[in-house]
Structures are given as structure tokens and as C-alpha cells.
Design an enzyme around this catalytic site. Structure first.
Site, PDB file in Angstrom:
ATOM      1  N   CYS A 124       0.822  -1.220   0.000  1.00  0.00           N
ATOM      2  CA  CYS A 124       0.000   0.000   0.000  1.00  0.00           C
ATOM      3  C   CYS A 124       0.854   1.268   0.000  1.00  0.00           C
ATOM      4  O   CYS A 124       0.330   2.367  -0.210  1.00  0.00           O
ATOM      5  CB  CYS A 124      -0.937   0.001   1.193  1.00  0.00           C
ATOM      6  SG  CYS A 124      -1.998  -1.448   1.235  1.00  0.00           S
ATOM      7  N   HIS A 263      -3.422   6.988   2.412  1.00  0.00           N
ATOM      8  CA  HIS A 263      -3.802   5.673   1.914  1.00  0.00           C
ATOM      9  C   HIS A 263      -5.231   5.377   2.359  1.00  0.00           C
ATOM     10  O   HIS A 263      -5.603   5.649   3.509  1.00  0.00           O
ATOM     11  CB  HIS A 263      -2.832   4.621   2.464  1.00  0.00           C
ATOM     12  CG  HIS A 263      -3.273   3.230   2.195  1.00  0.00           C
ATOM     13  ND1 HIS A 263      -3.711   2.826   0.952  1.00  0.00           N
ATOM     14  CD2 HIS A 263      -3.360   2.138   3.006  1.00  0.00           C
ATOM     15  CE1 HIS A 263      -4.046   1.551   1.020  1.00  0.00           C
ATOM     16  NE2 HIS A 263      -3.844   1.117   2.244  1.00  0.00           N
ATOM     17  N   ASN A 294     -10.295  -0.289  -0.636  1.00  0.00           N
ATOM     18  CA  ASN A 294      -8.848  -0.112  -0.460  1.00  0.00           C
ATOM     19  C   ASN A 294      -8.148  -0.783  -1.641  1.00  0.00           C
ATOM     20  O   ASN A 294      -8.115  -2.006  -1.741  1.00  0.00           O
ATOM     21  CB  ASN A 294      -8.440  -0.750   0.874  1.00  0.00           C
ATOM     22  CG  ASN A 294      -6.929  -0.770   1.087  1.00  0.00           C
ATOM     23  OD1 ASN A 294      -6.149  -0.454   0.191  1.00  0.00           O
ATOM     24  ND2 ASN A 294      -6.524  -1.159   2.282  1.00  0.00           N
TER      25      ASN A 294
HETATM   26  C1  COA Z   1     -10.247  -4.844   9.928  1.00  0.00           C
HETATM   27  C2  COA Z   1     -10.931  -3.856  10.833  1.00  0.00           C
HETATM   28  C3  COA Z   1     -11.978  -3.070  10.056  1.00  0.00           C
HETATM   29  C4  COA Z   1     -11.649  -4.611  11.932  1.00  0.00           C
HETATM   30  O1  COA Z   1     -12.293  -3.689  12.784  1.00  0.00           O
HETATM   31  P1  COA Z   1     -12.050  -3.760  14.354  1.00  0.00           P
HETATM   32  O2  COA Z   1     -12.878  -2.718  14.953  1.00  0.00           O
HETATM   33  O3  COA Z   1     -10.571  -3.701  14.623  1.00  0.00           O
HETATM   34  O4  COA Z   1     -12.629  -5.182  14.680  1.00  0.00           O
HETATM   35  P2  COA Z   1     -12.060  -6.312  15.659  1.00  0.00           P
HETATM   36  O5  COA Z   1     -11.163  -7.220  14.892  1.00  0.00           O
HETATM   37  O6  COA Z   1     -11.552  -5.688  16.940  1.00  0.00           O
HETATM   38  O7  COA Z   1     -13.373  -7.086  15.977  1.00  0.00           O
HETATM   39  C5  COA Z   1     -14.491  -6.453  16.650  1.00  0.00           C
HETATM   40  C6  COA Z   1     -15.683  -7.368  16.554  1.00  0.00           C
HETATM   41  O8  COA Z   1     -16.138  -7.474  15.206  1.00  0.00           O
HETATM   42  C7  COA Z   1     -16.116  -8.845  14.765  1.00  0.00           C
HETATM   43  N1  COA Z   1     -15.624  -8.867  13.392  1.00  0.00           N
HETATM   44  C8  COA Z   1     -14.342  -8.902  12.957  1.00  0.00           C
HETATM   45  N2  COA Z   1     -14.314  -8.856  11.608  1.00  0.00           N
HETATM   46  C9  COA Z   1     -15.586  -8.790  11.198  1.00  0.00           C
HETATM   47  C10 COA Z   1     -16.198  -8.699   9.938  1.00  0.00           C
HETATM   48  N3  COA Z   1     -15.471  -8.677   8.822  1.00  0.00           N
HETATM   49  N4  COA Z   1     -17.539  -8.626   9.870  1.00  0.00           N
HETATM   50  C11 COA Z   1     -18.303  -8.650  11.008  1.00  0.00           C
HETATM   51  N5  COA Z   1     -17.773  -8.729  12.245  1.00  0.00           N
HETATM   52  C12 COA Z   1     -16.437  -8.796  12.335  1.00  0.00           C
HETATM   53  C13 COA Z   1     -15.176  -9.540  15.691  1.00  0.00           C
HETATM   54  O9  COA Z   1     -15.481 -10.899  15.796  1.00  0.00           O
HETATM   55  C14 COA Z   1     -15.397  -8.808  16.998  1.00  0.00           C
HETATM   56  O10 COA Z   1     -16.580  -9.294  17.605  1.00  0.00           O
HETATM   57  P3  COA Z   1     -16.695  -9.419  19.226  1.00  0.00           P
HETATM   58  O11 COA Z   1     -16.573  -8.002  19.719  1.00  0.00           O
HETATM   59  O12 COA Z   1     -18.043 -10.017  19.411  1.00  0.00           O
HETATM   60  O13 COA Z   1     -15.551 -10.275  19.646  1.00  0.00           O
HETATM   61  C15 COA Z   1      -9.918  -2.878  11.482  1.00  0.00           C
HETATM   62  O14 COA Z   1      -9.113  -3.558  12.395  1.00  0.00           O
HETATM   63  C16 COA Z   1      -9.029  -2.197  10.475  1.00  0.00           C
HETATM   64  O15 COA Z   1      -9.489  -1.423   9.660  1.00  0.00           O
HETATM   65  N6  COA Z   1      -7.719  -2.439  10.582  1.00  0.00           N
HETATM   66  C17 COA Z   1      -6.730  -1.773   9.774  1.00  0.00           C
HETATM   67  C18 COA Z   1      -7.015  -2.030   8.330  1.00  0.00           C
HETATM   68  C19 COA Z   1      -6.001  -1.530   7.441  1.00  0.00           C
HETATM   69  O16 COA Z   1      -5.660  -0.396   7.499  1.00  0.00           O
HETATM   70  N7  COA Z   1      -5.546  -2.433   6.593  1.00  0.00           N
HETATM   71  C20 COA Z   1      -4.814  -2.170   5.481  1.00  0.00           C
HETATM   72  C21 COA Z   1      -3.505  -1.619   5.753  1.00  0.00           C
HETATM   73  S1  COA Z   1      -2.839  -1.418   4.223  1.00  0.00           S
END
Ligand code: COA
Length: 338
Positions: A124, A263, A294
């Protein structure tokens, strides 16, 4: 007899962006189309990422096709012909050919036959790395014009059942033409990589595992995974610091930034950065992610291309760009809008 004087690149000069262009995957894919296999919902994805739809390219549209379209658009907007391009620098992680480079193929297809052409792998951060290199090449007089392309067909790198990252990703290409300038068009790049965190965004297994496992594959086609919360924290805290350093390196303060083109990873990360960098209330912020998703290396040039096309970013505006992702690689730089 006295030694001859070498013919060397021209002495250092300034460089600037001359034009940007883009090409998005043809298909608009709403959240509802992908939530089934990951037991998610349109509401959850919108709340956690800001994404409403993403763009996927048609099956027969290749990364070369999207690159060519974006490059031609950028050249047209820059008023430069392909034969004037001295270097094509292309960032991608979704060109499934080890060699030759995609850049060489794209350079030929657009008619940049006099150009050096090579790919870079910085995920990225690929476009931002490319700009840092290309503007240096122009500034040093190595080439007069450089074309930087960021392109991905992430839809071929996803597992529809993966909850960690696949639902975020999209397809597209963005490109920029860089040329010489009488005034500075780029601040210093603040860039780097932290390989100690390489595992937090990576492919499931290597291509050699895929090849060795044969038809009864233990290892299917590799796809991308991430430790979402770890990446989220790294992006919000560490990348905000990097962005701040890039503003300072350009001799500016946050209030002097007119346009912010980060990004396109997550709207929550973008909003956090705007707040903690203390950018102006009226700063124009790229949020192409909302309907493009993304697109990794393509995300910054696509977001900038759109802001310019829609008249939100104006020629001469001071923009801050920051790319970050797998590696973990990152690059931030202040750029003047063409
Ligand atoms: C991926 C992302 C959206 C997940 O969001 P988050 O708020 O961190 O979510 P978490 O992994 O902490 O999970 C929170 C809850 O949602 C659930 N969950 C995780 N992924 C899920 C999905 N795709 N759909 C629905 N629920 C989901 C989890 O099971 C968890 O449930 P619980 O609270 O009952 O245990 C976030 O972490 C993110 O954007 N990370 C960075 C992404 C990024 O920049 N990536 C590219 C870099 S180039």
C-alpha cells in the site's frame, strides 16, 4: 593529454507533479454482495471502515489494462507524450509474474519505449515509494519526465471467507507524471519499513508452497491476511507521527495543508489522522475508499485524481500524502497539486 570531462546528468533542479490519472475496476460491488461468507453486514462494514461499495475489475481486465488506462489519463492531464517519459516506476503486489516486470510491459503498451521501467514491491506504500524515487530521478536530472503507477487487482488476492481484510479490498490503477520545475513541488519524503512487523499483513503462504502442494493442494492459491486491530493501532499512532514529520520536513505547519490524501485503508484511520495532525477544519480529505474500497498501491493516486477531477483540490494547493501497509512500509510527503 588531459582527461575528457564526463557528460553527466544536469545539476539538481526542482520537480513537481504535472498530472494524475486513474482507472477503477468496472464492477461496483456493494457490501451486501460479500457479507454472506464472512457473517457480516452492510451496517458493520460501514461503521468499522466507512466502505459502502468497492470496485472489482472484470475477469478479463488485467493489471496491465488498468495501468495503461491510468497512465494515458495522467499523460493527457500532464500534457506530456509517452516518448518524453524517461522512467516508468510501478508499484504493485498483484502482478502474478515474477519476471518480466509489469512496468516494462506497460511502458511498451503506452509507447514509452525510451523509458527505464521497473516494478517496486511496497504494497500500500508502493505509489508513495514510487513518487519518492521518481521525483528524485527528475530532480537529479537522471530523467526529465517520470511516470509513477500504482495498480492492484486485489480481487484476485482475496478469500471470500476471510474476515480480516478481504472485505476491504478493491481494484484499480492510479498514475502520476512528474517533471522538472522552477519551484519546489515536493517536500522531503519521510519513509521507511519495519520488517519486524512483517507478519501483521501478509499472504497466507508462499508461491513455492502452492507449487509444491500439487493438485491435492494442502495449499491453495495464497490470499492476503492481516491482524486488523494491530494494523489499526500502528496506522493511527505511528503513521500520524510520520505524517507530522513530513509536514515539518517541508518547513510547514499543519494549518498550511490544504489537501490530505492518505492511503485509503479505513475512514476511521483517516478521521483519526485529520484530528491528531490538527489539520484545518476546511482541509480537503480524500475518501475515495467509500465507494472504491482499499486499492492498495492505487489508492492515493485514485483519491487525488478524483479530488482534482471534482474540483475539490485545486492547482497549487499544498497536499500531504501518506502510504502505509505490508512490510510494514510507509512513505509520507508534501506535494503541490498539479
Ligand atoms: C479490519 C478492521 C476493520 C476490523 O475492525 P475492528 O474494529 O478492529 O474489529 P475487531 O477485529 O476488533 O473485531 C471487533 C468485533 O467485530 C467482529 N468482526 C471482525 N471482523 C468482522 C467482519 N469482517 N464482519 C463482522 N464482524 C467482524 C469480531 O469478531 C469482533 O466481535 P466481538 O466483539 O463479538 O468479539 C480494522 O481492524 C481495520 O481497519 N484495521 C486496519 C485495516 C487496514 O488499514 N488495513 C490495510 C492496511 S494497508
Amino acid at each position: 593529454m588531459s582527461k575528457p570531462t564526463l557528460t553527466a546528468p544536469a545539476p539538481a533542479r526542482y520537480s513537481r507533479l504535472l498530472g494524475v490519472g486513474g482507472s477503477r475496476g468496472e464492477r461496483i460491488v456493494p457490501n451486501d454482495d460479500i457479507v454472506g461468507p464472512i457473517d457480516s453486514s452492510d451496517e458493520w462494514i460501514q461503521q468499522r471502515t466507512g466502505i459502502q461499495t468497492r470496485r472489482y475489475a472484470n475477469e478479463d481486465t488485467t493489471v496491465a489494462d488498468m495501468s495503461v488506462a491510468a497512465a494515458k489519463d495522467a499523460l493527457k492531464n500532464a500534457g506530456i507524450t509517452a516518448d518524453q517519459v524517461g522512467a516508468v516506476v510501478l508499484g504493485t503486489v498483484t502482478w502474478w509474474v515474477q519476471t518480466p516486470s509489469l512496468a516494462a510491459i506497460v511502458a511498451d503498451r503506452i509507447g514509452a519505449t525510451a523509458a527505464a521501467a521497473y516494478d517496486i514491491s511496497a504494497a500500500c506504500a508502493g505509489y508513495a515509494y514510487g513518487v519518492a524515487q521518481a521525483e528524485g530521478l527528475v530532480r537529479a536530472g537522471v530523467v526529465d519526465h517520470a511516470l509513477v503507477i500504482g495498480v492492484e487487482k486485489m480481487s484476485e488476492f482475496i478469500d471470500p471467507t476471510d474476515r480480516s481484510i478481504s472485505f476491504i479490498l478493491g481494484d484499480g490503477a492510479g498514475a502520476a507524471v512528474i517533471g522538472p520545475s522552477d519551484t519546489p513541488g515536493f517536500g522531503p519524503a519521510v519513509w521507511g519499513a519495519d520488517g519486524s512487523k512483517a507478519q501483521v499483513i501478509s499472504q497466507t503462504h508462499s508461491w513455492s508452497d502452492f507449487r509444491r502442494s500439487g493438485p491435492d493442494a494442502d495449499h491453495s492459491w495464497p490470499t492476503l491476511r492481516q491482524e486488523g486491530p494491530t494494523v489499526f493501532k500502528w496506522a493511527t499512532f505511528e503513521m500520524t507521527k510520520v505524517a507530522k514529520k513530513a509536514i515539518e520536513a517541508a518547513g510547514l505547519t499543519p494549518e498550511q495543508i490544504d489537501v490530505f490524501v492518505p492511503h485509503q485503508a479505513n475512514v476511521r484511520i483517516i478521521d483519526h489522522m485529520v484530528k491528531y495532525l490538527a489539520l484545518r477544519d476546511d482541509v480537503v480529505v480524500g475518501k475515495d475508499i467509500v465507494d472504491t474500497g482499499n486499492t492498495s498501491a492505487a489508492s492515493i493516486p485514485l483519491a487525488l485524481e478524483r479530488l482534482i477531477r471534482e474540483g475539490q483540490a485545486k492547482s497549487g494547493d499544498i497536499a500531504l500524502q501518506i502510504g502505509f501497509g505490508a512490510g510494514l512500509a510507509y512513505a509520507a510527503q508534501v506535494v503541490i497539486v498539479p
